[in-house]
Write a protein that holds these residues in place. Structure first.
Motif, short mmCIF file in Angstrom:
data_model
loop_
_atom_site.label_atom_id
_atom_site.label_comp_id
_atom_site.label_asym_id
_atom_site.label_seq_id
_atom_site.Cartn_x
_atom_site.Cartn_y
_atom_site.Cartn_z
N LYS A 140 0.82 -1.22 0.00
CA LYS A 140 0.00 0.00 0.00
C LYS A 140 0.85 1.28 0.00
O LYS A 140 0.37 2.35 0.33
N ILE A 141 2.13 1.16 -0.40
CA ILE A 141 3.01 2.32 -0.51
C ILE A 141 2.97 2.85 -1.94
O ILE A 141 3.12 2.09 -2.90
N PHE A 142 2.80 4.15 -2.06
CA PHE A 142 2.78 4.82 -3.37
C PHE A 142 3.86 5.89 -3.40
O PHE A 142 4.01 6.65 -2.43
N THR A 143 4.60 5.95 -4.50
CA THR A 143 5.62 6.98 -4.68
C THR A 143 5.09 8.09 -5.57
O THR A 143 4.71 7.84 -6.72
N ILE A 144 5.05 9.30 -5.02
CA ILE A 144 4.69 10.50 -5.80
C ILE A 144 5.67 11.60 -5.40
O ILE A 144 5.74 11.98 -4.23
N ALA A 145 6.45 12.08 -6.35
CA ALA A 145 7.42 13.15 -6.06
C ALA A 145 6.69 14.44 -5.74
O ALA A 145 5.55 14.67 -6.18
N GLN A 146 7.35 15.30 -4.95
CA GLN A 146 6.78 16.60 -4.63
C GLN A 146 6.59 17.42 -5.90
O GLN A 146 7.43 17.43 -6.80
N GLY A 147 5.49 18.15 -5.96
CA GLY A 147 5.28 19.09 -7.04
C GLY A 147 5.99 20.41 -6.77
O GLY A 147 6.45 20.66 -5.65
N ASN A 148 6.06 21.25 -7.78
CA ASN A 148 6.67 22.57 -7.64
C ASN A 148 5.58 23.60 -7.38
O ASN A 148 4.42 23.42 -7.77
N SER A 149 5.95 24.71 -6.73
CA SER A 149 4.99 25.76 -6.39
C SER A 149 5.01 26.87 -7.42
O SER A 149 6.03 27.14 -8.06
N ASP A 150 3.87 27.55 -7.54
CA ASP A 150 3.77 28.78 -8.33
C ASP A 150 3.82 29.96 -7.38
O ASP A 150 3.28 29.91 -6.27
N PHE A 151 4.48 31.04 -7.81
CA PHE A 151 4.62 32.21 -6.95
C PHE A 151 4.06 33.46 -7.62
O PHE A 151 4.21 33.64 -8.83
N PRO A 152 3.42 34.33 -6.83
CA PRO A 152 2.97 35.60 -7.38
C PRO A 152 4.16 36.54 -7.59
O PRO A 152 5.25 36.31 -7.06
N ILE A 153 3.94 37.60 -8.35
CA ILE A 153 4.99 38.61 -8.53
C ILE A 153 4.98 39.53 -7.32
O ILE A 153 4.00 40.22 -7.05
N GLU A 154 6.05 39.50 -6.56
CA GLU A 154 6.16 40.33 -5.36
C GLU A 154 7.55 40.95 -5.31
O GLU A 154 8.48 40.47 -5.95
N LYS A 155 7.67 41.97 -4.50
CA LYS A 155 8.97 42.59 -4.26
C LYS A 155 9.69 41.82 -3.17
O LYS A 155 9.08 41.41 -2.17
N SER A 156 11.00 41.63 -3.34
CA SER A 156 11.78 40.92 -2.33
C SER A 156 11.77 41.70 -1.02
O SER A 156 11.82 42.93 -1.02
N PRO A 157 11.69 41.00 0.12
CA PRO A 157 11.71 41.70 1.41
C PRO A 157 13.03 42.39 1.71
O PRO A 157 13.12 43.19 2.65
N LEU A 158 14.07 42.11 0.93
CA LEU A 158 15.38 42.74 1.11
C LEU A 158 16.01 42.97 -0.25
O LEU A 158 15.86 42.15 -1.15
N GLU A 159 16.69 44.08 -0.38
CA GLU A 159 17.36 44.38 -1.64
C GLU A 159 18.74 43.72 -1.69
O GLU A 159 19.50 43.80 -0.73
N LYS A 160 19.02 43.06 -2.81
CA LYS A 160 20.35 42.50 -3.01
C LYS A 160 21.33 43.63 -3.36
O LYS A 160 21.02 44.50 -4.17
N GLY A 161 22.50 43.62 -2.74
CA GLY A 161 23.49 44.66 -3.00
C GLY A 161 24.06 44.56 -4.41
O GLY A 161 24.14 43.47 -4.99
N GLU A 162 24.45 45.70 -4.96
CA GLU A 162 25.07 45.71 -6.29
C GLU A 162 26.42 44.99 -6.26
O GLU A 162 27.16 45.07 -5.27
N ASN A 163 26.73 44.32 -7.36
CA ASN A 163 28.02 43.64 -7.52
C ASN A 163 28.29 42.63 -6.40
O ASN A 163 29.43 42.46 -5.97
N THR A 164 27.23 41.99 -5.93
CA THR A 164 27.40 40.94 -4.93
C THR A 164 26.94 39.62 -5.52
O THR A 164 26.19 39.57 -6.50
N PHE A 165 27.40 38.52 -4.90
CA PHE A 165 26.98 37.18 -5.31
C PHE A 165 26.22 36.58 -4.14
O PHE A 165 26.80 36.32 -3.08
N LEU A 166 24.93 36.36 -4.35
CA LEU A 166 24.04 36.02 -3.24
C LEU A 166 23.70 34.53 -3.18
O LEU A 166 23.13 33.97 -4.11
N PHE A 167 24.07 33.92 -2.04
CA PHE A 167 23.62 32.57 -1.70
C PHE A 167 22.45 32.70 -0.73
O PHE A 167 22.48 33.53 0.18
N VAL A 168 21.44 31.87 -0.92
CA VAL A 168 20.27 31.86 -0.03
C VAL A 168 20.13 30.48 0.59
O VAL A 168 20.22 29.47 -0.11
N LEU A 169 19.94 30.45 1.91
CA LEU A 169 19.70 29.19 2.62
C LEU A 169 18.30 29.26 3.25
O LEU A 169 18.11 29.88 4.28
#
Length: 329
Positions: A128-157
């Motif tokens: 009775k085990i079924f394998t179904i991979a997680q689906g992907n989410s859709d996102f609305p167009i929003e402004k980021s809660p923080l501005e990324k600095g110019e000439n920076t390389f941003l990692f997000v965790l």
């Protein structure tokens, strides 16, 4: 059909919350009436009316239904991450996980490796085990809660702050990467789930002006955060199947993830992302992402295509509906 989705800690922005809300939204498009309740935020004695109850996290769900006046029948269970990697092998929780799985009419796992683990531990539920991979989410167009600095390389965790997410080691490894590449920035995104771990992470953040802790954000804000990012990290000791990594790959971002079974199930090393085993490998792959734009773009595009091919939210909902109909018939 009316389906009751029961998730632990639903009102916190955790992986389970993202998963359950996405499934509910997709089922609604198939004319399935859904309701979501949290199994940990209040005491329930009687459940809302439903044709079937779908519980998430085998251990938490079983402890929840034990307190009800009447056990739900029928119910199915989704194995998420902690219940598979920890509770199943915890001598104090193992029997409750078994009882949860034995009582379920169906058991959902994200990948075949999880199916194999459960079958090895409790062979009587294999059929009775079924394998179904997680689906992907859709996102609305929003402004980021923080501005990324110019000439920076941003990692997000993106991670709720708890020990299994291994955030302090992520900061330590990223500090070495920042020493070599001062343009590197790190955003930590997620609520504090374990207080002591939260204090430790906040203290580390105070020591580095290139790290920002955004705390708890709405899931709808994550799309804007992915759009700001250059790469996304997962440093967890264990994972079920990270919705954040699926989302990041869906945005065509290179991901750098720890070598656990959940991450390996999504990320193919040097094809759809980077999988590290040691801190030195983390630094090596992080440097490749920063320095080699061709590799970064190629892996990002391959990741995006992989998610489109294997993590469709409509496919996910269609297969859940088939399972529900099978149970009810």
């Amino acid at each position: 059909m009316r389906v009751l989705l029961a998730s632990p800690n639903f009102h916190q922005p955790r992986g389970n919350t993202v998963t359950v809300q996405r499934i509910a939204n997709s089922l609604e498009k198939l004319a399935v009436d859904t309701e979501i309740i949290s199994t940990t935020d209040k005491e329930w004695t009687t459940l809302p009316e439903a044709d079937i109850v779908h519980g998430f996290h085998a251990y938490h769900f079983y402890k929840f239904i034990q307190k009800l006046d009447k056990m739900p029948n029928p119910y199915m269970v989704t194995i998420t991450g902690t219940d598979l990697n920890h509770d199943l092998f915890d001598e104090h929780k193992r029997e409750d996980v078994f009882a949860s799985l034995k009582g379920a009419k169906a058991i959902h796992v994200f990948d075949d490796k999880a199916r194999e683990v459960i079958s090895n531990e409790l062979s009587e539920v294999e059929d009775k085990i079924f394998t179904i991979a997680q689906g992907n989410s859709d996102f609305p167009i929003e402004k980021s809660p923080l501005e990324k600095g110019e000439n920076t390389f941003l990692f997000v965790l993106p991670a709720g702050i708890r020990k299994v997410k291994n955030v302090p080691e992520a900061v330590e490894m990223m500090s070495k990467l920042h020493d070599k590449f001062p343009s590197v920035r790190l955003w930590l995104v997620g609520p504090i789930i374990e207080e002591q771990e939260g204090k430790a992470v906040e203290e580390l953040v105070r020591q580095h002006d290139w790290i920002e802790y955004l705390g708890q954000v709405t899931h709808s804000s994550m799309g804007a955060i992915y759009q700001s990012a250059d790469a996304v990290l997962n440093t967890s000791h264990t994972e079920g199947q990270s919705s954040a990594i699926i989302e990041a790959m869906g945005y065509g971002l290179p991901v750098l993830v720890s070598n656990n079974s959940g991450n390996r199930n999504i990320v193919t090393h040097h094809r759809t992302g980077f999988v590290y085993k040691t801190p030195n490998e983390f630094l090596d792959y992080g440097e490749q992402i920063i320095n080699n734009n061709e590799i970064k773009q190629k892996i990002g595009q391959q990741a995006k295509q992989y998610i489109a091919d294997h993590h469709s939210s409509s496919y996910e909902a269609d297969h859940f509906l088939k399972i529900y109909e099978s149970i009810l018939s």
